[in-house]
Design a protein around this motif. Structure first.
Motif, PDB file in Angstrom:
ATOM      1  N   ILE A 175       0.841  -1.208   0.000  1.00  0.00           N
ATOM      2  CA  ILE A 175       0.000   0.000   0.000  1.00  0.00           C
ATOM      3  C   ILE A 175       0.870   1.249   0.000  1.00  0.00           C
ATOM      4  O   ILE A 175       0.666   2.180  -0.797  1.00  0.00           O
ATOM      5  N   TYR A 176       1.848   1.290   0.882  1.00  0.00           N
ATOM      6  CA  TYR A 176       2.718   2.467   0.944  1.00  0.00           C
ATOM      7  C   TYR A 176       3.560   2.591  -0.325  1.00  0.00           C
ATOM      8  O   TYR A 176       3.772   3.704  -0.832  1.00  0.00           O
ATOM      9  N   GLY A 177       4.043   1.475  -0.840  1.00  0.00           N
ATOM     10  CA  GLY A 177       4.836   1.538  -2.064  1.00  0.00           C
ATOM     11  C   GLY A 177       4.039   2.109  -3.224  1.00  0.00           C
ATOM     12  O   GLY A 177       4.552   2.923  -4.009  1.00  0.00           O
ATOM     13  N   LEU A 178       2.777   1.708  -3.345  1.00  0.00           N
ATOM     14  CA  LEU A 178       1.927   2.254  -4.411  1.00  0.00           C
ATOM     15  C   LEU A 178       1.703   3.746  -4.221  1.00  0.00           C
ATOM     16  O   LEU A 178       1.663   4.512  -5.188  1.00  0.00           O
ATOM     17  N   SER A 179       1.560   4.179  -2.977  1.00  0.00           N
ATOM     18  CA  SER A 179       1.357   5.618  -2.731  1.00  0.00           C
ATOM     19  C   SER A 179       2.602   6.416  -3.097  1.00  0.00           C
ATOM     20  O   SER A 179       2.501   7.535  -3.611  1.00  0.00           O
ATOM     21  N   PHE A 180       3.791   5.861  -2.849  1.00  0.00           N
ATOM     22  CA  PHE A 180       5.014   6.552  -3.244  1.00  0.00           C
ATOM     23  C   PHE A 180       5.067   6.687  -4.763  1.00  0.00           C
ATOM     24  O   PHE A 180       5.473   7.724  -5.297  1.00  0.00           O
ATOM     25  N   ASP A 181       4.668   5.628  -5.455  1.00  0.00           N
ATOM     26  CA  ASP A 181       4.667   5.659  -6.914  1.00  0.00           C
ATOM     27  C   ASP A 181       3.688   6.678  -7.470  1.00  0.00           C
ATOM     28  O   ASP A 181       3.943   7.282  -8.524  1.00  0.00           O
ATOM     29  N   GLN A 182       2.579   6.852  -6.795  1.00  0.00           N
ATOM     30  CA  GLN A 182       1.533   7.747  -7.290  1.00  0.00           C
ATOM     31  C   GLN A 182       1.752   9.203  -6.888  1.00  0.00           C
ATOM     32  O   GLN A 182       0.918  10.060  -7.183  1.00  0.00           O
ATOM     33  N   GLY A 183       2.864   9.483  -6.214  1.00  0.00           N
ATOM     34  CA  GLY A 183       3.124  10.857  -5.808  1.00  0.00           C
ATOM     35  C   GLY A 183       2.289  11.296  -4.635  1.00  0.00           C
ATOM     36  O   GLY A 183       2.166  12.502  -4.373  1.00  0.00           O
ATOM     37  N   LEU A 184       1.710  10.350  -3.902  1.00  0.00           N
ATOM     38  CA  LEU A 184       0.897  10.706  -2.735  1.00  0.00           C
ATOM     39  C   LEU A 184       1.737  10.857  -1.478  1.00  0.00           C
ATOM     40  O   LEU A 184       1.253  11.406  -0.478  1.00  0.00           O
ATOM     41  N   GLY A 185       2.930  10.365  -1.501  1.00  0.00           N
ATOM     42  CA  GLY A 185       3.749  10.448  -0.303  1.00  0.00           C
ATOM     43  C   GLY A 185       5.163  10.011  -0.567  1.00  0.00           C
ATOM     44  O   GLY A 185       5.549   9.650  -1.691  1.00  0.00           O
ATOM     45  N   HIS A 186       5.951  10.033   0.501  1.00  0.00           N
ATOM     46  CA  HIS A 186       7.374   9.720   0.504  1.00  0.00           C
ATOM     47  C   HIS A 186       7.657   9.166   1.898  1.00  0.00           C
ATOM     48  O   HIS A 186       6.911   9.452   2.846  1.00  0.00           O
ATOM     49  N   PRO A 187       8.691   8.359   2.087  1.00  0.00           N
ATOM     50  CA  PRO A 187       8.954   7.849   3.435  1.00  0.00           C
ATOM     51  C   PRO A 187       9.024   8.936   4.502  1.00  0.00           C
ATOM     52  O   PRO A 187       8.691   8.679   5.673  1.00  0.00           O
ATOM     53  N   GLU A 188       9.423  10.166   4.117  1.00  0.00           N
ATOM     54  CA  GLU A 188       9.538  11.249   5.097  1.00  0.00           C
ATOM     55  C   GLU A 188       8.285  12.125   5.172  1.00  0.00           C
ATOM     56  O   GLU A 188       8.253  13.085   5.945  1.00  0.00           O
ATOM     57  N   THR A 189       7.271  11.820   4.395  1.00  0.00           N
ATOM     58  CA  THR A 189       6.029  12.584   4.442  1.00  0.00           C
ATOM     59  C   THR A 189       5.344  12.384   5.787  1.00  0.00           C
ATOM     60  O   THR A 189       5.273  11.266   6.302  1.00  0.00           O
ATOM     61  N   MET A 190       4.810  13.465   6.357  1.00  0.00           N
ATOM     62  CA  MET A 190       4.103  13.390   7.627  1.00  0.00           C
ATOM     63  C   MET A 190       2.660  12.962   7.381  1.00  0.00           C
ATOM     64  O   MET A 190       2.021  13.383   6.415  1.00  0.00           O
ATOM     65  N   ILE A 191       2.154  12.119   8.275  1.00  0.00           N
ATOM     66  CA  ILE A 191       0.791  11.604   8.156  1.00  0.00           C
ATOM     67  C   ILE A 191       0.179  11.526   9.545  1.00  0.00           C
ATOM     68  O   ILE A 191       0.892  11.339  10.532  1.00  0.00           O
ATOM     69  N   ASP A 192      -1.145  11.674   9.629  1.00  0.00           N
ATOM     70  CA  ASP A 192      -1.835  11.694  10.923  1.00  0.00           C
ATOM     71  C   ASP A 192      -2.244  10.290  11.356  1.00  0.00           C
ATOM     72  O   ASP A 192      -2.736   9.490  10.551  1.00  0.00           O
TER      73      ASP A 192
END
Length: 680
Positions: free
Chosen positions: A349-366
């Motif tokens: 799930i996280y890998g797909l979000s990185f690919d889609q430009g939705l996030g990065h390992p250092e992106t902050m999330i709630d």
């Protein structure tokens, strides 16, 4: 009676010899032979030819295929010298041996030695005609002559090696070698060879497991003859006499029984199945599974799969801790059972979000209480961590951030990625919802290992294989190389279980709802291992957590596989290795789908190239255009930022290669749009 039988046999042989040569030759040629094609046991072997498992033939006998070159030469020389000295020169019936036997019987009033050649013994065994009846002996002579005309000496000897009786349901020297010595007959000691020569003369009364004293005496007789005939030196014979004769009959190899049953069912016509498994590793992991389960209660079961993720070859497969009918349901292959994967889908799930430009390992999330329509997920410990990096959210396996990310992606995106990786999944309903991200889908352990193998391989799927078929063609791309490396880097940062080595193994644990399944899947630069623990009937195992129960087994399995882990590959050149503050503004904080929809004004849209277009890639790059949204804009290709803080609505993107690519544009409010195109 027995001496009379030999006299009759000799007389019959002389009578036949007295016939005209042509008549005798025609009589031999007219012999109707029994079937010479023998049914042999189906065998399953590992990659080196080591026997993993064998099956009895249709009548319940063990008869393993063998070539003369696969038998110890000392055994063959001892066999021929003891049973049939002129085997290589006679034409099937040794009249000199018969004459000697008749003379000895007449002088002693009993049978001292037999007159049957090895060829005659083969004739008897082929037809199961007995040994003492006069008509049977006469028939054996005729069949022996016919066999010598139609087969070579090596072929006749090979028939004997398959048919010689060794007591019970054992036929052939290879089956006997496994049953009494636990090994192939390639390397036999003189003592072992002598025992295998002696038993077929009286297989039931010389079985070492039931008539040990007679077996010892018979072996001594063969050893004495071998020394007399110069096959063994005196010191060899003396040493052989000190070697113990086995008291028991060993079980035949039964490694990877679930896996073996599966491959035999897939190709029932094949007699030999050569697999990619490693017998030593398989045996070690089966022992590990048995040791682990011993203290886990009578209904808990364990399964493991080990694969080389570079080639896709399965190296070990443990379907259960014991292949038996018990409370653990050991006959069920738990590497194939559909189970809830718990949190083990979160890396994808996280890998797909990185690919889609939705996030990065250092992106902050709630990580806070939230609802998604009627769905209100909770973290496993029902606690909340506030705002944290995506890297930490995955390492802590928090549910709420993962569901936010999946909500932004859409469940269909996750299921599509599973399809690309070759995973067979089952989810209830026509339109699976967000719960699939937390284990609301059925997947087998073998398929989960295949999924993690794709991540370990840089995001490219490759079906697991169990047959030696050479280099496979890679499958579809599931994640970009950058996203796959980012996930690996995150998982390698997880602390190992207490007592396990600090070895940077990339791994993830999972626990399904109700503590029904405990998972641990990990990989290094070459291998991937998956571990499942639970009850085959699907009932809960109170207190079972993937991190506490399955993860230690994963690290023990890697320790048995190799001494040191293979290093993970370096980061791809396009990887953005920066802190949160250095990220493009839209990537600094994750925006949920609800936040994006509630953003000010209309979001951006990719005006050019449009979705699904095929565009020529110019030497200077690709011209892209955005409409709507609020400047500045960030353009990304497969999750990699290529243009940051662009004020204009047209940008020229360089560092692109030909092929399929997903373009993303993010505006100042964090709203985004995507278009998948093909560059040529």
């Amino acid at each position: 009676m027995k001496s009379a039988g030999f006299i009759f046999t000799l007389a019959a042989g002389l009578w036949l010899a007295a016939l005209g040569r042509d008549q005798w030759s025609d009589w031999v040629d007219a012999t109707q032979l029994p079937p010479l094609a023998l049914e042999t046991s189906v065998e399953v072997k590992d990659r080196t030819g080591t026997l993993l498992r064998a099956y009895t033939v249709s009548d319940g006998r063990w008869r393993l295929a063998i070539q003369g070159a696969e038998v110890d030469d000392g055994y063959l020389r001892m066999l021929v010298a003891y049973e049939d000295k002129r085997f290589w020169t006679h034409s099937g019936v040794d009249l000199w041996a018969m004459a000697r036997a008749v003379k000895q019987a007449a002088l002693n009033g009993r049978v001292i030695s037999g007159g049957s050649t090895l060829t005659m013994q083969v004739a008897r065994l082929l037809e199961d005609s007995g040994t003492g009846a006069l008509d049977g002996k006469f028939r054996q002579m005729r069949v022996a002559w016919a066999l010598e005309r139609r087969l070579t000496k090596d072929q006749i000897l090979q028939l004997y090696l398959h048919l010689a009786p060794f007591g019970g349901n054992l036929e052939g020297v290879r089956a006997a070698s496994f049953a009494y010595f636990g090994k192939e007959p390639r390397r036999l000691t003189p003592a072992e060879s002598a025992l295998l020569v002696a038993i077929p003369q009286a297989p039931e009364s010389r079985r070492p497991d039931r008539a040990h004293g007679r077996a010892v005496a018979a072996r001594e007789k063969v050893l004495a003859r071998a020394m007399r005939d110069g096959i063994l030196a005196q010191d060899q014979s003396v040493a052989a006499l000190t070697e113990p004769v086995p008291h028991i009959r060993r079980a035949f190899p039964a490694l990877a029984p679930h896996f073996a049953d599966r491959v035999v069912a897939e190709d029932p016509a094949a007699r030999v199945h050569v697999l990619t498994l490693q017998a030593g590793l398989q045996k070690s992991l089966e022992a590990l599974a048995k040791d682990v389960i011993a203290g886990q209660g009578e209904r808990v079961q364990l399964a493991m799969v080990v694969a080389d993720h570079g080639s896709g070859e399965v190296l070990a497969s443990v379907g259960s801790a014991a292949f038996q009918a018990d409370h653990r349901q050991g006959f069920v292959d738990m590497t194939q059972a559909l189970r809830s994967p718990g949190s083990t889908l979160k890396p994808l799930i996280y890998g797909l979000s990185f690919d889609q430009g939705l996030g990065h390992p250092e992106t902050m999330i709630d990580d806070r209480p939230m609802r998604f329509g009627t769905y209100a997920p909770q973290n496993f410990d029902r606690m909340f961590r506030g705002t944290l990096r995506m890297r930490e959210a995955l390492q802590l396996s928090l549910n709420l951030p993962a569901v936010q990310v999946l909500d932004a992606l859409g469940p269909a995106k996750l299921l599509s990625a599973l399809d690309k990786s070759g995973v067979k999944w089952h989810a209830p309903g026509d339109q699976p919802g967000l719960a699939i991200g937390l284990g609301g889908v059925g997947i087998s352990l073998e398929d989960m290992v295949q999924l993690y193998a794709a991540i370990a391989r840089g995001g490219v799927s490759l079906p697991l294989t169990h047959t030696m078929q050479g280099q496979q063609e890679p499958g579809q791309r599931v994640l970009t190389a950058v996203a796959a490396w980012q996930i690996t880097d995150i998982l390698a940062g997880l602390a190992p279980p207490p007592g396990a080595p600090q070895n940077r193994l990339a791994y993830k644990t999972g626990t399904s709802y109700g503590h029904r399944d405990a998972w641990a899947i990990g990989y290094d630069g070459r291998h991937v291992i998956g571990v499942w623990m639970g009850r085959p009937d699907g009932t809960p195992v109170p207190g079972a957590f993937g991190a506490d129960t399955a993860a230690p087994v994963l690290f023990q399995a890697f320790a048995r596989l190799k001494r040191q882990l293979d290093p993970q590959p370096p980061a791809p050149a396009a990887t953005l290795l920066v802190s949160n503050a250095e990220l493009p503004q839209p990537l600094q904080r994750f925006q949920s789908r609800a936040q994006a929809m509630a953003g000010p004004g209309n979001g951006p849209a990719v005006a050019f190239p449009p979705e699904g277009a095929e565009v020529e890639l110019l030497p200077q790059g690709l011209l892209v255009k955005v409409e709507g949204g609020q400047a500045p804009f960030t353009w990304m290709a497969d999750g990699v930022p290529l243009a940051v803080a662009e004020r204009g609505r047209s940008s020229l993107l360089s560092r692109l290669g030909r092929g399929f690519v997903t373009l993303s544009v993010i505006d100042a409010n964090g709203q985004s749009a995507r278009a998948s195109v093909r560059l040529r």
